[in-house]
Design an enzyme around this catalytic site. Structure first.
Site, PDB file in Angstrom:
ATOM      1  N   ARG A 285       0.811  -1.231   0.000  1.00  0.00           N
ATOM      2  CA  ARG A 285       0.000   0.000   0.000  1.00  0.00           C
ATOM      3  C   ARG A 285       0.835   1.268   0.000  1.00  0.00           C
ATOM      4  O   ARG A 285       0.380   2.323   0.430  1.00  0.00           O
ATOM      5  CB  ARG A 285      -0.961   0.012   1.193  1.00  0.00           C
ATOM      6  CG  ARG A 285      -1.988  -1.115   1.114  1.00  0.00           C
ATOM      7  CD  ARG A 285      -2.976  -1.045   2.232  1.00  0.00           C
ATOM      8  NE  ARG A 285      -3.952  -2.127   2.095  1.00  0.00           N
ATOM      9  CZ  ARG A 285      -4.816  -2.466   3.050  1.00  0.00           C
ATOM     10  NH1 ARG A 285      -4.821  -1.795   4.197  1.00  0.00           N
ATOM     11  NH2 ARG A 285      -5.652  -3.446   2.864  1.00  0.00           N
TER      12      ARG A 285
ATOM     13  N   THR B  66      18.624   8.584 -15.445  1.00  0.00           N
ATOM     14  CA  THR B  66      19.923   8.535 -16.148  1.00  0.00           C
ATOM     15  C   THR B  66      19.847   9.108 -17.548  1.00  0.00           C
ATOM     16  O   THR B  66      20.863   9.189 -18.229  1.00  0.00           O
ATOM     17  CB  THR B  66      20.403   7.080 -16.236  1.00  0.00           C
ATOM     18  OG1 THR B  66      19.393   6.300 -16.893  1.00  0.00           O
ATOM     19  CG2 THR B  66      20.675   6.513 -14.850  1.00  0.00           C
TER      20      THR B  66
ATOM     21  N   LYS C 256       4.238  11.314 -11.208  1.00  0.00           N
ATOM     22  CA  LYS C 256       3.388  10.486 -12.056  1.00  0.00           C
ATOM     23  C   LYS C 256       4.064   9.130 -12.256  1.00  0.00           C
ATOM     24  O   LYS C 256       5.241   9.058 -12.615  1.00  0.00           O
ATOM     25  CB  LYS C 256       3.189  11.132 -13.424  1.00  0.00           C
ATOM     26  CG  LYS C 256       2.187  12.257 -13.458  1.00  0.00           C
ATOM     27  CD  LYS C 256       1.989  12.672 -14.915  1.00  0.00           C
ATOM     28  CE  LYS C 256       1.036  13.841 -15.057  1.00  0.00           C
ATOM     29  NZ  LYS C 256       0.880  14.216 -16.461  1.00  0.00           N
TER      30      LYS C 256
ATOM     31  N   GLU D 121      11.954  18.151 -24.291  1.00  0.00           N
ATOM     32  CA  GLU D 121      11.213  18.563 -23.093  1.00  0.00           C
ATOM     33  C   GLU D 121      11.766  19.873 -22.532  1.00  0.00           C
ATOM     34  O   GLU D 121      11.014  20.699 -22.007  1.00  0.00           O
ATOM     35  CB  GLU D 121      11.264  17.464 -22.038  1.00  0.00           C
ATOM     36  CG  GLU D 121      10.510  16.192 -22.422  1.00  0.00           C
ATOM     37  CD  GLU D 121       8.992  16.365 -22.396  1.00  0.00           C
ATOM     38  OE1 GLU D 121       8.512  17.372 -21.835  1.00  0.00           O
ATOM     39  OE2 GLU D 121       8.285  15.495 -22.954  1.00  0.00           O
ATOM     40  N   VAL D 122      13.082  20.055 -22.651  1.00  0.00           N
ATOM     41  CA  VAL D 122      13.683  21.307 -22.171  1.00  0.00           C
ATOM     42  C   VAL D 122      13.159  22.481 -23.000  1.00  0.00           C
ATOM     43  O   VAL D 122      12.758  23.520 -22.452  1.00  0.00           O
ATOM     44  CB  VAL D 122      15.222  21.222 -22.240  1.00  0.00           C
ATOM     45  CG1 VAL D 122      15.850  22.564 -21.853  1.00  0.00           C
ATOM     46  CG2 VAL D 122      15.745  20.106 -21.335  1.00  0.00           C
TER      47      VAL D 122
ATOM     48  N   LYS E 246      10.431  22.546 -24.736  1.00  0.00           N
ATOM     49  CA  LYS E 246       8.991  22.678 -24.453  1.00  0.00           C
ATOM     50  C   LYS E 246       8.753  23.536 -23.215  1.00  0.00           C
ATOM     51  O   LYS E 246       7.918  24.451 -23.214  1.00  0.00           O
ATOM     52  CB  LYS E 246       8.387  21.287 -24.242  1.00  0.00           C
ATOM     53  CG  LYS E 246       6.947  21.283 -23.776  1.00  0.00           C
ATOM     54  CD  LYS E 246       6.622  20.072 -22.926  1.00  0.00           C
ATOM     55  CE  LYS E 246       7.259  20.161 -21.546  1.00  0.00           C
ATOM     56  NZ  LYS E 246       6.923  19.021 -20.684  1.00  0.00           N
TER      57      LYS E 246
ATOM     58  N   LYS F 280       9.023  23.039 -14.084  1.00  0.00           N
ATOM     59  CA  LYS F 280       8.058  21.950 -13.886  1.00  0.00           C
ATOM     60  C   LYS F 280       7.738  21.784 -12.394  1.00  0.00           C
ATOM     61  O   LYS F 280       6.582  21.554 -12.020  1.00  0.00           O
ATOM     62  CB  LYS F 280       8.597  20.633 -14.459  1.00  0.00           C
ATOM     63  CG  LYS F 280       7.559  19.514 -14.320  1.00  0.00           C
ATOM     64  CD  LYS F 280       7.837  18.310 -15.174  1.00  0.00           C
ATOM     65  CE  LYS F 280       6.705  17.293 -15.039  1.00  0.00           C
ATOM     66  NZ  LYS F 280       6.929  16.072 -15.802  1.00  0.00           N
TER      67      LYS F 280
ATOM     68  N   GLU G 268      -2.805  17.651 -11.597  1.00  0.00           N
ATOM     69  CA  GLU G 268      -3.093  17.974 -12.997  1.00  0.00           C
ATOM     70  C   GLU G 268      -4.569  18.306 -13.222  1.00  0.00           C
ATOM     71  O   GLU G 268      -5.261  17.699 -14.042  1.00  0.00           O
ATOM     72  CB  GLU G 268      -2.672  16.816 -13.917  1.00  0.00           C
ATOM     73  CG  GLU G 268      -2.545  17.249 -15.369  1.00  0.00           C
ATOM     74  CD  GLU G 268      -1.871  16.197 -16.246  1.00  0.00           C
ATOM     75  OE1 GLU G 268      -1.873  16.403 -17.455  1.00  0.00           O
ATOM     76  OE2 GLU G 268      -1.337  15.215 -15.699  1.00  0.00           O
TER      77      GLU G 268
ATOM     78  N   ARG H 181      -1.079  22.250 -14.577  1.00  0.00           N
ATOM     79  CA  ARG H 181      -0.108  21.222 -14.934  1.00  0.00           C
ATOM     80  C   ARG H 181      -0.339  20.696 -16.354  1.00  0.00           C
ATOM     81  O   ARG H 181       0.549  20.068 -16.946  1.00  0.00           O
ATOM     82  CB  ARG H 181      -0.142  20.078 -13.916  1.00  0.00           C
ATOM     83  CG  ARG H 181       1.035  19.112 -14.076  1.00  0.00           C
ATOM     84  CD  ARG H 181       1.179  18.168 -12.906  1.00  0.00           C
ATOM     85  NE  ARG H 181       2.204  17.184 -13.171  1.00  0.00           N
ATOM     86  CZ  ARG H 181       2.582  16.242 -12.319  1.00  0.00           C
ATOM     87  NH1 ARG H 181       2.030  16.161 -11.115  1.00  0.00           N
ATOM     88  NH2 ARG H 181       3.513  15.361 -12.651  1.00  0.00           N
TER      89      ARG H 181
ATOM     90  N   ASN I 297       2.080  19.608 -20.926  1.00  0.00           N
ATOM     91  CA  ASN I 297       1.719  18.684 -21.998  1.00  0.00           C
ATOM     92  C   ASN I 297       1.704  19.360 -23.366  1.00  0.00           C
ATOM     93  O   ASN I 297       1.168  18.790 -24.326  1.00  0.00           O
ATOM     94  CB  ASN I 297       0.351  18.056 -21.723  1.00  0.00           C
ATOM     95  CG  ASN I 297       0.413  17.012 -20.634  1.00  0.00           C
ATOM     96  OD1 ASN I 297       1.232  16.100 -20.691  1.00  0.00           O
ATOM     97  ND2 ASN I 297      -0.429  17.157 -19.620  1.00  0.00           N
TER      98      ASN I 297
ATOM     99  N   HIS J 187       2.185  17.337 -26.476  1.00  0.00           N
ATOM    100  CA  HIS J 187       1.941  15.938 -26.135  1.00  0.00           C
ATOM    101  C   HIS J 187       0.629  15.394 -26.696  1.00  0.00           C
ATOM    102  O   HIS J 187       0.504  14.205 -26.927  1.00  0.00           O
ATOM    103  CB  HIS J 187       1.961  15.747 -24.614  1.00  0.00           C
ATOM    104  CG  HIS J 187       3.335  15.802 -24.026  1.00  0.00           C
ATOM    105  ND1 HIS J 187       4.138  16.909 -24.136  1.00  0.00           N
ATOM    106  CD2 HIS J 187       4.047  14.875 -23.323  1.00  0.00           C
ATOM    107  CE1 HIS J 187       5.291  16.671 -23.514  1.00  0.00           C
ATOM    108  NE2 HIS J 187       5.261  15.440 -23.025  1.00  0.00           N
TER     109      HIS J 187
ATOM    110  N   HIS K 260       1.805  12.406 -28.478  1.00  0.00           N
ATOM    111  CA  HIS K 260       1.516  11.070 -27.950  1.00  0.00           C
ATOM    112  C   HIS K 260       0.818  10.211 -29.004  1.00  0.00           C
ATOM    113  O   HIS K 260       1.055   8.993 -29.080  1.00  0.00           O
ATOM    114  CB  HIS K 260       0.633  11.167 -26.707  1.00  0.00           C
ATOM    115  CG  HIS K 260       1.420  11.225 -25.435  1.00  0.00           C
ATOM    116  ND1 HIS K 260       0.898  11.640 -24.240  1.00  0.00           N
ATOM    117  CD2 HIS K 260       2.711  10.908 -25.165  1.00  0.00           C
ATOM    118  CE1 HIS K 260       1.821  11.594 -23.291  1.00  0.00           C
ATOM    119  NE2 HIS K 260       2.930  11.163 -23.841  1.00  0.00           N
TER     120      HIS K 260
ATOM    121  N   HIS L 231      10.157   9.266 -27.518  1.00  0.00           N
ATOM    122  CA  HIS L 231       9.114  10.157 -26.983  1.00  0.00           C
ATOM    123  C   HIS L 231       9.389  11.615 -27.333  1.00  0.00           C
ATOM    124  O   HIS L 231       8.512  12.330 -27.842  1.00  0.00           O
ATOM    125  CB  HIS L 231       9.048   9.976 -25.462  1.00  0.00           C
ATOM    126  CG  HIS L 231       8.176  10.977 -24.769  1.00  0.00           C
ATOM    127  ND1 HIS L 231       6.796  10.882 -24.756  1.00  0.00           N
ATOM    128  CD2 HIS L 231       8.488  12.112 -24.072  1.00  0.00           C
ATOM    129  CE1 HIS L 231       6.297  11.920 -24.088  1.00  0.00           C
ATOM    130  NE2 HIS L 231       7.300  12.668 -23.658  1.00  0.00           N
TER     131      HIS L 231
ATOM    132  N   MET M 241       6.143  -4.735 -76.630  1.00  0.00           N
ATOM    133  CA  MET M 241       6.443  -4.882 -78.048  1.00  0.00           C
ATOM    134  C   MET M 241       5.158  -5.009 -78.866  1.00  0.00           C
ATOM    135  O   MET M 241       4.152  -5.552 -78.396  1.00  0.00           O
ATOM    136  CB  MET M 241       7.296  -6.126 -78.278  1.00  0.00           C
ATOM    137  CG  MET M 241       8.755  -5.972 -77.897  1.00  0.00           C
ATOM    138  SD  MET M 241       9.672  -4.877 -79.017  1.00  0.00           S
ATOM    139  CE  MET M 241       9.777  -5.885 -80.498  1.00  0.00           C
TER     140      MET M 241
END
Length: 1616
Positions: free
Chosen positions: A125, A134, A147, A189-190, A192, A249, A259, A263, A267, A270, A274, A286, A890
């Site tokens: 739970r 990375t 998310k 994304e940067v 964006k 962000k 969202e 938020r 997107n 996106h 997407h 992506h 021919m």
């Protein structure tokens, strides 16, 4: 541990985001000290684990104390982010006795972060977790905000939770091991984030792309960057970019964690991105998909009038700078097989399930400017708006412009923008360029100057002003000798050719390479290169002579006297003029070669050079004072003015002005008037005013008011040399100019009064396309006549009401063609502009301005998918094409015969080019050649070809002369047409052609041996066609010559008609010859032919293929007769393979699977012979093969090329593992499936079973694969005896063998009958009962027919007689049995059965009788009873099979009798297209009733047999529907119809007697006595044909005709 300096970012009130370099020790220390736990679990993937896992293990060993440190490694890639992947991690945690105090660390990219975060959110739970991203994408996007999610077959991220990590550690040193593509992926994304929130940050990203890339390309040593003191400037920049993006962000998430509004903004890009990603994953990343999504969503904002083109242009340039795609036409996307699925409808459908949506309403984040959004949330946008942006084509809705009087400015001049950019870059100081054109061309020029290190650029005023800091002429070879790519930007290419000679010499053998796209590599640059070479510059052509790419040595421009041919392009002149001040010596430029093209553009260059400080002197003749084409340019350095205002583009201004002219509206263009530098500014006064427009022009403005609609005047003669680019606009106006020109402009040479003759535009043939030819070809589609001149064209005006509507205009990737025809589209309904995006070259927002500023509605149009490639079978793969079929070959190859059959099969019109030629020139071909010679004939023949293609481009079959390929122009026209329609080469054996030509006299003799003509033309035919039809006469030379007594011949030989119908219906997609049982819920099979030569097997093909859906030709097993003794791997000759295919085609209409199986995958084709394999595959496409098996181990480049050329062929992407190591539940097989899924229409994966459990694992794999929303048919089987269960349960194209085959194609293969028996035993094929309803029926052949078929195919069904006096309760009970499989219905119940049925086929309704009942299962599982009539099909097939070749299309048919069978006979003749049906019946009222029953059929009653009404043609099809006893060959026989021999007066045809007994009826005897050209068909043959079709309706299987026919004939012979 050395200390680490981190930059902390706050989110949700906690400084939990820590950014720095080389942070592993810091991460471990922070986690163990602040998040105490009994167990730390690090989850990563194999890629990241191999790089960093040991380092984490070592640090935890030092720091963890008593705590456990566990690691779990998953497979890399999106497939791990699944329910199964999540369960595997959870099972590991449970097995490892992890508890609620566990801390989970997610080390990896977005997949790991999303997956592990969701595990943490639900395990026990909810447990604590840490994000250690990375990849750059994960650092700036997915790791921030909490998310978490997994994917399902229904879409990405649909199941998940919000679960905030305790920490997010951003170790930028990880990026040093990141591939450059992954870095670009994250930069999307940067960019964006900056675009929606921070214009200042966006400006930094625009300017510092090279520095930011450099920051990750230099690995740090000794942990440099861990502390501030050791951090390099590049590292500082990188960390600043990452932390800045994360900060935005984090701020948004803090305000709106769940969202609900704000938020949404992250997107941006996106919603559409997407949807693109859902189609293209995993081939596209992506960030790459979001990059394209951002541009498309920015264009949506521009379309809504919210965002300026400046902002769209800046966003485009910024994303391109980080090597990201910005359109769906990007080669990285367009080359993908999956890109064919990027339809507007598909993308909109995927966008329905976007999480931002409110019910059905789609929401998109709308930018208002760089750094701000229209709303602080996503905005509702209508589907139509999105569709218009996504569509590749556009349609202007004809109307009066609602914004009239229009007042607008056009974008900055392309010509002036390019010159200003170059001048400012070469100058010293800083210049602010205002009103610069934001377009592809200017972007290319800017990018090139940056790569040459010639200047720096910055934006001010939100991108409205470009600040250029000039380099004073200092230039350098691009870094790493990178080629400068110029696309199709001709101005940039020509200017930069000379600029590159100014580059300073570097070290070694450095040279500057400039290149472009395919069209750019065709555009001439030879005269400029010749002039520069003559002046001492070293320039090499790297491909074609006279065209890009060029390699230019950095040796400086020598100068002094330069001679230049200037009759092709003024841009050559401007190129040298602009660079001349930097030459080693003052330049004297002398122009040679006669008339100089476009002098106003040269004057423009000189005027602009003066503004930048260099005065050019044009030399005058000392005696006459006349200006010479000689220019003196002093040495010097340009000085930048503080500000330079760029004029609006005068060429672009012609389009809104022309819309005013053609619609009667008023339009004012600001910033262009009589003082303009541009020649095209004269268009209003010199073209529009003479056409009847009111023109008012000041120095700075031009206003045009058009005459009433349809009242434009032709212009007579107009020399457009000063404004060549505007001739396209003039041409479309001339097309509707029907009033005569004014007196002074009237042509005095007898030309039509509606003629507009445009001259002085020869240079337009070498622009983005051959514009003169483009206008001629596209205007022809509207029905507008034109004439090409040496330096222009004539256009003959036509009333608007006579122009063709619904025209689709091909734009040749030329912006001016697109915009010109959009003018015509404003008055001609449903005009489609195919390549709407080509306007981005000069007016990117043209379509938006049409709506928002001019007031004409524009709709998006989705075109059928067409792939490129010269003369390749690159045809639409979805939906039928109505493009005309062109037939070449021919003389004597059978073009007319095949062409007429094809036209008949398609229901299209046939046109013979020779007939058209003779009609047009009023002289026969032979006489024309004798009178005018071959060259004149070839020129006239080519003109006919172009006319036919322009005027009859749809729903025609066009047969061309054999020598059409002799001229280059005709070959080019055919190759161009082959891109959009079928060009079919008819191939016939040369010996037969020579025999035919020895007898033919209508055409002129060649004057050389036929074999020499054949040898010369063959390569040209192959070059020009995209399909080949083999008019096969080899092994089956007797195909259409039936035996004297053909009555008992099994219907195994197909007529030429059948093969022509199959081939042409397939390649045009009118009726593609695919296997219908590939549909979901059905089972399909193919027979594997394993012969080295299939010829000996041809008599048995029908028997062997019984029940199957396709036949596989194992090409790798074929052996040419001369190579039969060769063992081992073998490459069969292509010509031999083609003949084998042709032979097979004449024995079966089943789809062919063309397989070239390599040695490593169990076949005989050499693994290394890839080139030869793909030559065979291309041959298969050209032969119209339905399915081609491609092993996915071939190179991607060749596979993608084949996919682009495949036409109507479908690809089976296959992988065969013979090693026995492949496991159906392992990741490698999933990887193979993904590759095969991307390439193929059908996926085929074959493994090897060691035990029965391997079949269960296979079954589970198939279920998972088929659960996806984009699932494709899959063939999945295990080889070997242990794998036979997989062959039984496989539902798609199971390979089967047959006892007559020499050997099985693979171990464990079963026959079709064996599989059916096994399916029955497994409960998958329940036994059904079939009945014959009627009376009397005791002697019916139907039970013999159907039970023989069931037995032969291993089907467990039974066919029974069910004789009753009426259609009553017994029959009602029978048709409602759970085991009811179907029924035949014979007299007298064919009409009585109809009330019991739920539905009737259109055929049964038209005939008014049912002879077949078919139970059909509805979607809800209930059963519907469907009534069909196959009697007419039996008659039709008997006619088609038996009609002699001499009867191409019957002109008339005779039916004797007016009973129930006559109805089917009439319908059959009508469906065959027989124009006239004669009907003879002794009782006239019965005949008249039939006439009334078929009002659409021309039926003429015959009073006396042999005498045809209105002297009509004699019938070539005769059908008797009366008992044989009712006919006689003797006159005056009581109650008999006298059959006169005159009923067979036609030279040949077919006679059918529907009576079963006796075997030889009087009518059949009469026909046999007449001669061999009359073929006979017995009633039992029709019974067989209709029964075969009946069997197929019930079972979905083709009946085993030979076995059935043999048994029925034996039974019939005994009874008859």
């Amino acid at each position: 541990m050395s200390a680490a300096d981190v930059r902390k970012v706050s989110i949700l009130g906690k400084e939990s985001i820590h950014c720095g370099f080389h942070l592993v020790p810091y991460i471990v220390k922070t986690v163990t000290e602040t998040l105490p736990s009994s167990t730390y679990v690090l989850v990563t993937d194999t890629n990241v684990g191999n790089l960093h896992l040991d380092t984490f293990q070592a640090e935890f060993d030092k720091a963890a104390g008593n705590a456990r440190f566990l690691t779990y490694v998953v497979s890399p890639g999106e497939t791990s982010k699944s329910r199964e992947g999540k369960a595997e991690i959870e099972d590991f945690l449970l097995l490892s006795k992890c508890t609620r105090d566990t801390v989970i660390l997610a080390l990896g990219g977005g997949v790991i972060g999303d997956l592990v975060g969701f595990v943490a959110a639900t395990f026990m739970r909810g447990v604590r977790f840490v994000q250690i991203p990375t990849t750059l994408l994960a650092m700036v996007d997915s790791s921030v905000g909490g998310k978490t999610a997994i994917d399902t077959p229904h879409g990405k991220n649909l199941i998940g939770a919000f679960w905030q990590p305790e920490y997010i550690f951003i170790d930028a040193a990880f990026l040093e091991t990141l591939p450059a593509r992954e870095f670009s992926n994250g930069m999307a994304e940067v960019v964006k984030t900056a675009a929606i929130w921070d214009e200042k940050e966006f400006a930094a990203l625009e300017l510092r792309a090279a520095e930011i890339f450099a920051a990750i390309q230099t690995p740090s040593s000794d942990y440099a960057g861990r502390t501030e003191a050791t951090r390099s400037p590049a590292q500082q920049l990188l960390l600043s970019v990452i932390a800045g993006s994360i900060g935005v962000k984090a701020h948004i998430v803090t305000i709106d964690e769940r969202e609900t509004g704000l938020r949404n903004l992250v997107n941006f890009g996106h919603t559409i991105g997407h949807a693109i990603e859902a189609v293209l994953t995993p081939a596209m990343l992506h960030g790459e998909c979001v990059s394209v999504g951002m541009i498309l969503e920015a264009e949506v904002a521009r379309q809504l009038g919210v965002l300026s083109q400046v902002a769209v242009g800046r966003l485009t340039r910024c994303l391109k700078a980080y090597n990201l795609p910005v359109s769906l036409s990007d080669p990285r996307i367009a080359s993908l097989p999956a890109a064919r699925s990027l339809s507007v409808a598909r993308l909109l459908d995927i966008m329905k399930i976007d999480k931002k949506n409110s019910g059905p309403q789609k929401k998109i984040v709308i930018l208002s400017r760089i750094g701000a959004t229209y709303e602080q949330k996503a905005t509702v946008v209508a589907d139509s708006v999105i569709a218009r942006t996504l569509s590749e084509a556009a349609k202007v809705i004809p109307a009066f412009p609602s914004k009239s009087p229009i007042r607008m400015a056009t974008p900055g001049s392309k010509s002036i923008s390019n010159r200003a950019l170059l001048l400012a870059a070469l100058a010293t100081g800083t210049c602010r360029l205002k009103n610069l054109l934001h377009s592809d061309d200017t972007q290319v020029m800017m990018n090139a100057l940056v790569e040459l290190k010639g200047a720096t650029f910055e934006w001010e005023d939100g991108g409205e002003t470009l600040v250029v800091t000039g380099g004073g002429g200092s230039l350098a070879v691009p870094k790493d000798n990178k080629a400068v790519y110029l696309g199709n930007a001709g101005t940039a290419a020509r200017f930069l050719t000379t600029v590159c000679t100014l580059v300073s010499a570097g070290t070694g053998e450095q040279r500057t390479v400039i290149t472009g796209n395919a069209r750019m590599k065709q555009r001439p640059i030879g005269p400029l290169v010749d002039a520069l070479r003559a002046n001492g510059s070293s320039i090499d052509y790297l491909e074609s002579q006279g065209c890009l790419p060029l390699s230019i040595a950095p040796a400086g421009l020598k100068g002094a006297h330069i001679r230049l041919a200037a009759s092709v392009s003024s841009q050559y002149v401007s190129s040298i003029l602009l660079c001349a001040p930097y030459a080693a010596q003052p330049v004297t430029l002398e122009l040679t070669g006669g008339q100089v093209i476009s002098q106003p553009y040269i004057d423009m260059t000189i005027a602009m050079m003066k503004t930048f400080g260099i005065d050019v002197e044009r030399v005058k003749d000392t005696e006459s004072g006349k200006l010479l084409d000689v220019y003196r340019i002093p040495k010097g350095v340009y000085q930048n003015p503080a500000v330079y205002n760029i004029e609006s583009d005068a060429s672009s201004a012609t389009y809104p002005l022309a819309i005013a002219a053609i619609t009667g509206a008023t339009c004012t263009i600001t910033n262009i008037g009589s003082a303009s530098l541009q020649g095209d500014a004269r268009f209003a006064k010199e073209v529009l005013e003479p056409m009847g427009c009111t023109v008012v022009q000041t120095e700075t403005e031009t206003t045009v008011t058009g005459p009433p609609l349809g009242q434009l005047k032709a212009i007579g003669l107009v020399d457009m040399e000063p404004m060549t680019d505007a001739f396209l606009t003039a041409s479309v106006l001339a097309a509707v100019a029907t009033l005569p020109p004014s007196e002074e402009r009237t042509l005095r040479d007898g030309s039509r009064p509606t003629t507009t003759r445009i001259i002085g535009i020869a240079n337009q043939r070498v622009k983005e396309c051959n514009r003169i030819k483009a206008m001629i070809d596209e205007l022809a589609k509207f029905g507008v006549e034109t004439l090409e001149l040496d330096d222009g064209l004539e256009v003959y005006g036509k009333p608007l009401s006579e122009l063709k509507e619904g025209v689709s205009v091909h734009c040749y990737d030329d912006h001016r063609v697109a915009m010109a025809f959009s003018v015509l589209g404003s008055v001609v309904k449903d005009t489609i502009i195919e390549e709407k995006r080509c306007v981005e070259k000069t007016w990117p927002n043209w379509w938006d301005d049409l709506s928002n500023k001019i007031g004409l509605e524009v709709e998006g149009v989705e075109l059928p998918s067409v792939q490129g490639g010269l003369a390749s079978a690159s045809r639409p793969t979805e939906g039928p094409s109505e493009a005309s079929v062109v037939v070449i070959g021919m003389r004597g190859s059978g073009k007319t015969f095949i062409g007429e059959l094809a036209a008949s099969a398609l229901g299209w019109q046939f046109l013979d080019a020779d007939v058209v030629f003779e009609q047009k020139h009023s002289i026969g071909v032979r006489d024309f050649v004798q009178k005018n010679g071959w060259p004149a004939f070839r020129a006239a023949e080519t003109a006919i070809l172009q006319e036919l293609l322009a005027q009859h481009g749809q729903r025609h079959v066009l047969s061309l002369g054999g020598g059409i390929v002799e001229t280059p122009d005709a070959r080019e026209a055919l190759k161009a047409y082959a891109k959009k329609g079928p060009v079919v080469h008819i191939i016939r054996e040369i010996d037969e052609i020579i025999t035919y030509l020895g007898e033919e006299t209508a055409r002129p003799a060649y004057g050389e041996p036929v074999i020499d003509v054949f040898t010369r033309r063959q390569p040209w035919f192959a070059e020009c066609c995209n399909y080949e039809f083999v008019n096969y006469t080899g092994v089956l030379s007797s195909t259409d010559t039936l035996a004297e007594d053909d009555s008992k011949t099994a219907p195994s030989t197909l007529s030429v008609r059948d093969e022509v119908s199959r081939f042409f219906n397939h390649i045009t997609a009118q009726r593609p010859n695919y296997a219908p049982n590939l549909a979901k819920g059905r089972r399909s099979y193919f027979l594997c032919l394993t012969y080295p030569d299939i010829t000996p097997a041809l008599p048995h093909i029908q028997e062997m293929t019984a029940g199957v859906d396709a036949v596989e030709l194992r090409v790798d097993l074929l052996r040419s007769p001369k190579d039969f003794d060769k063992l081992g791997p073998y490459i069969p000759p292509t010509a031999y393979v083609s003949n084998q295919v042709a032979a097979l085609r004449h024995k079966t209409t089943l789809p062919i699977i063309f397989t070239v199986r390599t040695v490593s995958q169990g076949g005989q084709f050499p693994d290394h012979a890839e080139k030869e394999a793909f030559e065979l595959f291309i041959a298969a496409v050209r032969l119209g093969i339905e399915y081609i098996d491609i092993e996915i181990s071939w190179s991607e480049e060749n596979i993608l090329d084949l996919i682009a050329r495949k036409g109507q062929s479908k690809i089976i992407a296959s992988w065969h593992d013979w090693s026995g190591n492949m496991r159906w539940d392992d990741k490698p097989v999933e990887a193979k499936y993904r590759v095969a899924h991307e390439y193929g229409d059908i996926v085929k994966i074959v493994g090897k079973a060691d035990g029965i459990e391997d079949n269960f694992a296979l079954h589970q794999f198939v279920l998972r694969a088929q659960a996806g929303p984009d699932a494709k048919p899959i063939i999945a089987i295990n080889m070997g005896v242990e794998g036979q269960m997989s062959r039984i349960l496989n539902s798609t194209f199971s390979p089967v063998t047959h006892p007559l085959l020499p050997n099985k194609a693979a171990p464990g293969q079963l026959s079709f009958a064996q599989i059916q028996t096994a399916l029955h035993l497994l409960g998958q094929l329940p036994a059904k009962r079939f009945f014959l309803f009627g009376t009397p029926i005791a002697h019916s052949m139907s039970p013999t027919l159907h039970n023989t078929a069931f037995e032969a195919l291993g089907l467990p069904h039974k066919y029974e007689l069910f004789e009753t006096e009426s259609v009553g309760e017994e029959i009602k009970a029978a048709i409602t049995l759970p085991t009811f499989g179907g029924a035949s219905v014979t007299i007298p119940f064919k009409r009585d059965i109809m009330p019991l049925l739920d539905s009737l086929s259109p055929d049964a309704e038209a005939i008014g009788a049912v002879n077949t009942v078919v139970p059909v299962t509805r979607e809800d599982g209930s059963t519907m009873l469907y009534g069909e009539n196959t009697d007419w099909r039996g008659i039709t097939q008997s006619i088609r099979r038996s009609l002699p070749p001499s009867v191409l299309k019957p002109e008339a048919g005779l039916i004797i009798g007016a009973g129930g069978t006559s109805r089917a006979a009439i319908y059959a003749l009508w469906k065959l297209g027989v124009p006239t049906v004669y009907l003879f019946n002794r009782t006239k009222s019965s005949a008249e009733a039939l006439v009334d029953a078929f009002p659409d059929v021309t039926i003429k009653l015959v009073e006396e047999l042999g005498k045809w009404p209105d002297n009509g043609p004699a019938p070539t099809v005769i059908i008797s529907t009366v008992p044989a006893s009712a006919t006689s060959l003797e006159p005056l026989v009581n109650d008999s119809i006298f059959l006169r021999s005159s009923i067979l007066s036609a030279p040949g045809g077919v006679v059918i007697d529907m009576a079963y007994k006796p075997a030889e009826t009087p009518l059949l005897v009469l026909a046999k006595n007449v001669g061999k050209e009359w073929r006979t068909v017995k009633g039992v043959e029709v019974l067989l044909e209709q029964g075969y079709h009946q069997f197929h309706l019930w079972t979905g299987r083709h009946c085993p005709k030979k076995i059935v026919a043999d048994r029925v004939w034996r039974a019939y012979s005994m009874s008859a």
